[in-house]
Design an enzyme around this catalytic site. Structure first.
Site, PDB file in Angstrom:
ATOM      1  N   HIS A 190     126.945  73.076 -13.223  1.00 32.31           N
ATOM      2  CA  HIS A 190     127.525  73.148 -14.547  1.00 32.31           C
ATOM      3  C   HIS A 190     128.111  74.605 -14.682  1.00 32.31           C
ATOM      4  O   HIS A 190     127.389  75.757 -14.780  1.00 32.31           O
ATOM      5  CB  HIS A 190     126.684  72.831 -15.757  1.00 32.31           C
ATOM      6  CG  HIS A 190     127.571  72.629 -17.137  1.00 32.31           C
ATOM      7  ND1 HIS A 190     128.079  71.515 -17.281  1.00 32.31           N
ATOM      8  CD2 HIS A 190     127.893  73.647 -18.078  1.00 32.31           C
ATOM      9  CE1 HIS A 190     128.776  71.574 -18.725  1.00 32.31           C
ATOM     10  NE2 HIS A 190     128.587  72.904 -18.882  1.00 32.31           N
ATOM     11  N   CYS A 191     129.560  74.673 -14.831  1.00 32.22           N
ATOM     12  CA  CYS A 191     130.164  76.124 -14.957  1.00 32.22           C
ATOM     13  C   CYS A 191     130.619  76.208 -16.420  1.00 32.22           C
ATOM     14  O   CYS A 191     131.496  75.519 -17.049  1.00 32.22           O
ATOM     15  CB  CYS A 191     131.435  75.950 -14.243  1.00 32.22           C
ATOM     16  SG  CYS A 191     132.184  77.660 -14.280  1.00 32.22           S
ATOM     17  N   PRO A 192     130.122  77.028 -17.210  1.00 34.83           N
ATOM     18  CA  PRO A 192     130.531  77.271 -18.630  1.00 34.83           C
ATOM     19  C   PRO A 192     132.001  77.582 -18.635  1.00 34.83           C
ATOM     20  O   PRO A 192     132.509  77.495 -19.773  1.00 34.83           O
ATOM     21  CB  PRO A 192     129.634  78.343 -19.150  1.00 34.83           C
ATOM     22  CG  PRO A 192     128.999  79.104 -17.970  1.00 34.83           C
ATOM     23  CD  PRO A 192     129.126  78.160 -16.866  1.00 34.83           C
TER      24      PRO A 192
END
Length: 333
Positions: A190-192
């Site tokens: 999961h890439c912010p």
């Protein structure tokens, strides 16, 4: 047949009663095709805004500090076109990575034969219903209902993967994301910065985003270097429309930003390409999960992500990958 390691059974419900379908709320009816995907996460939204701000800051410094004040019009026009094109493609890739459902999920499910401890894939022989035959997008929350499980028409001795967190039937190679609050198939991480999971359906756009950010960072660093040399040779008051102290501060900040993001995105781009070529996500590498899917060539893995056949569309964030004959899901039988 392949034996399943002991730790893999932690994700498998060994007995039907452990599914507890009566505790699962039926999922809402899926929206129409083309419905925008967006994760409402405060941290992710803030990171996405910061990303756009940093790109626009680089645009401001490149245009109004270096290119427009320059008396070399050919140099300004060529570099202005190249930098703005790369910046546009970077932001377009960011939007596609952020607003694209990260998963393509169809009827292939993983089952386990309890008595022999072996794993085998199986496609549903009969269509079940319009809603459960093909799950387009992230795995729906709460689809482990009694009706849905009965519609799968499982044979004796077979059970399905079930996520206890989102109460969904888990396809093979799916992991639960605590931010998206659902299971994502072939989830890398999961890439912010894109406020989304990087999965099977948006990995192309994430790779393009890292590539174009690395390119504009490198381009900006080169232009900053030439601009400093030009200003040292001439009067600082004539090489920029801003005062010399302001010009120096703006250039130093751009240099720091460009160097930081060049290193970060280059490393991320390399790890993503390696992950694609080996057909192993970041989570699978971290957990050292045993490969339960067929091994393909690196070129086939690239086509599974960027589309079949090879074309200029691989570099375009506006071209949706066409799988063609490059079936990305081949499992060991």
């Amino acid at each position: 047949m392949m034996l399943i390691p002991t730790h893999h059974f932690r994700d498998i419900e060994r007995k039907p009663e452990y599914l507890q379908p009566e505790k699962c709320v039926p999922p809402p009816y899926p929206g129409p095709v083309g419905t925008m995907w967006f994760i409402r996460d405060g941290c992710g939204i803030a990171c996405a805004i910061v990303t756009w701000f940093l790109v626009l800051y680089a645009e401001f410094v490149v245009l109004f500090v270096m290119l427009i004040p320059s008396r070399d019009y050919v140099y300004s026009i060529i570099n202005g076109i190249v930098f703005n094109l790369l910046a546009f493609l970077a932001l377009a890739s960011h939007c596609r990575a952020m607003l694209t459902d990260p998963v393509r999920t169809c009827t292939e499910m993983a089952f386990t034969l309890l008595g022999r401890g072996v794993s085998f894939p199986e496609k549903l022989d009969k269509p079940v219903s319009g809603r459960s035959k093909c799950l387009l997008g992230a795995v729906p929350k709460g689809n482990a209902t009694k009706e849905f499980i009965e519609s799968l028409q499982l044979k004796p001795g077979q059970v399905v993967y079930k996520c206890p967190k989102c109460c969904s039937i888990k396809p093979d190679r799916a992991h639960h994301c605590s931010v998206c609050k659902r299971c994502i198939r072939k989830m890398d991480h999961h890439c912010p910065w894109v406020n989304n999971c990087v999965g099977e359906n948006n990995q192309k756009y994430f790779v393009l985003f890292t590539m174009y950010i690395a390119l504009i960072s490198l381009h900006a660093l080169i232009m900053v270097g030439f601009h400093f040399l030009h200003c040292f040779e001439e009067d600082w008051t004539k090489c920029s429309s801003f005062s010399p102290p302001t010009t120096v501060i703006l250039l130093i900040l751009l240099c720091f930003e460009g160097l930081l993001f060049l290193i970060f995105t280059s490393v991320m781009f390399g790890t993503q390409v390696h992950s694609i070529c080996t057909d192993e996500t970041g989570i699978e590498q971290l957990k050292k999960e045993e490969r339960r899917w067929a091994k393909k060539t690196k070129w086939m893995n690239m086509k599974a992500v960027f589309g079949h056949p090879f074309s200029l569309g691989w570099a375009s964030p506006f071209a949706t990958p066409d799988q063609g004959k490059a079936d990305p899901y081949q499992y060991v039988v």
